[in-house]
Motif scaffolding. Sequence first.
Motif, PDB file in Angstrom:
ATOM      1  N   ALA A 211      -6.039 -14.873  -9.206  1.00  0.00           N
ATOM      2  CA  ALA A 211      -5.304 -15.495  -8.105  1.00  0.00           C
ATOM      3  C   ALA A 211      -6.183 -15.830  -6.911  1.00  0.00           C
ATOM      4  O   ALA A 211      -5.984 -16.861  -6.249  1.00  0.00           O
ATOM      5  N   GLU A 212      -7.177 -14.971  -6.610  1.00  0.00           N
ATOM      6  CA  GLU A 212      -7.893 -15.130  -5.347  1.00  0.00           C
ATOM      7  C   GLU A 212      -9.409 -15.266  -5.488  1.00  0.00           C
ATOM      8  O   GLU A 212     -10.072 -15.688  -4.537  1.00  0.00           O
ATOM      9  N   ALA A 213      -9.965 -14.914  -6.638  1.00  0.00           N
ATOM     10  CA  ALA A 213     -11.413 -15.000  -6.830  1.00  0.00           C
ATOM     11  C   ALA A 213     -11.734 -16.166  -7.763  1.00  0.00           C
ATOM     12  O   ALA A 213     -10.863 -16.950  -8.149  1.00  0.00           O
ATOM     13  N   ASP A 214     -13.010 -16.242  -8.137  1.00  0.00           N
ATOM     14  CA  ASP A 214     -13.470 -17.332  -8.996  1.00  0.00           C
ATOM     15  C   ASP A 214     -13.721 -16.886 -10.429  1.00  0.00           C
ATOM     16  O   ASP A 214     -14.213 -17.671 -11.251  1.00  0.00           O
ATOM     17  N   GLY A 215     -13.391 -15.634 -10.725  1.00  0.00           N
ATOM     18  CA  GLY A 215     -13.601 -15.150 -12.071  1.00  0.00           C
ATOM     19  C   GLY A 215     -13.452 -13.649 -12.132  1.00  0.00           C
ATOM     20  O   GLY A 215     -13.285 -12.965 -11.112  1.00  0.00           O
ATOM     21  N   ALA A 216     -13.502 -13.128 -13.359  1.00  0.00           N
ATOM     22  CA  ALA A 216     -13.373 -11.695 -13.604  1.00  0.00           C
ATOM     23  C   ALA A 216     -14.543 -11.229 -14.462  1.00  0.00           C
ATOM     24  O   ALA A 216     -14.981 -11.935 -15.377  1.00  0.00           O
TER      25      ALA A 216
ATOM     26  N   ILE B 241     -17.221 -16.054  -5.882  1.00  0.00           N
ATOM     27  CA  ILE B 241     -17.064 -14.602  -5.877  1.00  0.00           C
ATOM     28  C   ILE B 241     -16.217 -14.215  -7.083  1.00  0.00           C
ATOM     29  O   ILE B 241     -15.136 -14.772  -7.300  1.00  0.00           O
ATOM     30  N   VAL B 242     -16.725 -13.278  -7.871  1.00  0.00           N
ATOM     31  CA  VAL B 242     -15.993 -12.797  -9.045  1.00  0.00           C
ATOM     32  C   VAL B 242     -15.794 -11.292  -8.907  1.00  0.00           C
ATOM     33  O   VAL B 242     -16.572 -10.598  -8.244  1.00  0.00           O
ATOM     34  N   LEU B 243     -14.734 -10.789  -9.525  1.00  0.00           N
ATOM     35  CA  LEU B 243     -14.359  -9.384  -9.373  1.00  0.00           C
ATOM     36  C   LEU B 243     -14.517  -8.614 -10.667  1.00  0.00           C
ATOM     37  O   LEU B 243     -14.128  -9.098 -11.743  1.00  0.00           O
ATOM     38  N   ALA B 244     -15.063  -7.406 -10.556  1.00  0.00           N
ATOM     39  CA  ALA B 244     -14.994  -6.471 -11.671  1.00  0.00           C
ATOM     40  C   ALA B 244     -13.538  -6.078 -11.857  1.00  0.00           C
ATOM     41  O   ALA B 244     -12.884  -5.620 -10.919  1.00  0.00           O
ATOM     42  N   ALA B 245     -13.027  -6.264 -13.061  1.00  0.00           N
ATOM     43  CA  ALA B 245     -11.597  -6.054 -13.289  1.00  0.00           C
ATOM     44  C   ALA B 245     -11.388  -5.555 -14.718  1.00  0.00           C
ATOM     45  O   ALA B 245     -11.855  -6.180 -15.672  1.00  0.00           O
TER      46      ALA B 245
ATOM     47  N   GLU C 104      -4.192 -11.815 -19.343  1.00  0.00           N
ATOM     48  CA  GLU C 104      -3.839 -11.451 -17.972  1.00  0.00           C
ATOM     49  C   GLU C 104      -4.338 -12.463 -16.950  1.00  0.00           C
ATOM     50  O   GLU C 104      -3.778 -12.570 -15.861  1.00  0.00           O
ATOM     51  N   ILE C 105      -5.398 -13.200 -17.265  1.00  0.00           N
ATOM     52  CA  ILE C 105      -6.002 -14.087 -16.267  1.00  0.00           C
ATOM     53  C   ILE C 105      -5.736 -15.563 -16.541  1.00  0.00           C
ATOM     54  O   ILE C 105      -6.039 -16.410 -15.700  1.00  0.00           O
ATOM     55  N   GLY C 106      -5.184 -15.862 -17.707  1.00  0.00           N
ATOM     56  CA  GLY C 106      -4.915 -17.254 -18.027  1.00  0.00           C
ATOM     57  C   GLY C 106      -6.158 -17.985 -18.504  1.00  0.00           C
ATOM     58  O   GLY C 106      -7.268 -17.440 -18.506  1.00  0.00           O
TER      59      GLY C 106
END
Length: 319
Positions: A172-177, A157-161, A193-195
């Motif tokens: 921190a909690e998903a598998d990608g952005a 699961i990846v998040l629109a960010a 921001e995401i490393g």
Amino acid sequence: MTQNWGMTIPFSDRSLARSQELIAELPGLGYTDAWSAEVNGADGFVPLALAAQWAPGIRLGSAIVPVSTRGPGLLAMSAATLADLAPERFVLGIGSSSPAIVERWNAGTFDKPYARTRDTLRFLKKALAGEKVSEAYETFEIKGFKLERAPKIPPKIVLAALRPRMLRLAAAEADGAITNWLSPEDVRQVRAEIGPDTELIARLFVCVSEDADRVRELARWMLASYLTVPVYAAFHDWLGRGEVLRPMHEAWAARDRQAALKAIPDEVVDALIVHGDAATCRARIQQYVDNGLDTPVLAPIPVGDVPIEQAVRELAPRA
């Protein structure tokens, strides 16, 4: 050029029914991914279900389906279906979307977008793992939901960010952005921001054309329609374009569309839209990758004499 090289499906110049042959070509051209979108055209899941059969082996992703236009349980069912059709090849991309899509077009409620996305992510991780979920989240409550057929391997699961808070949640909690409407230089700011270990995906709008004036004319309409949406306006404020885009926002707020378009400088268009001949476009896409983008997802826009199928082939990593 990079391990991942994605294409947006269906294509902007044709229906899904007419897309089969070109989608089937994607793996042979070197594309590793096919990503859907969901605005007011095709939905986010059906194109991927068909592509699972038309292009075996390719990774499939939604970029994105909104968290407020479906109930959490229905979203879990749709994701489980795709995960069953394409085991270990489906990636569920979710996001808050926008007030226009959620409220004006789908009669939903666009409230607490960060919390709703976070809560949906946490619910989906449990539901897609086969757990029975009974939990009161901040933005909704689930009582006794359990998938009848949970996928053997839950999808990523990846998040629109677009800004730090959501980007950090994705890390921190998903598998990608997943991000959108940024320049190669902007990738560094997002990546910070995401490393280094979180997958970063971005849709890149590409015009294979050497007619820069024509591209910019079309691109200004696209940019104005997106960058005046509050979440994208805030994103570009954060990226440092607040002042240069202020005249556009003021003209748009005054309902002077032509003045808003004219207020977008060429340098902003050229930063956010990939254009030129195919070789120039591929080199520009590579700049995104070099700056930290893991998965470019190309969205070819037809301009001039270059049809979509030609652009898809010429932009491929094996071109």
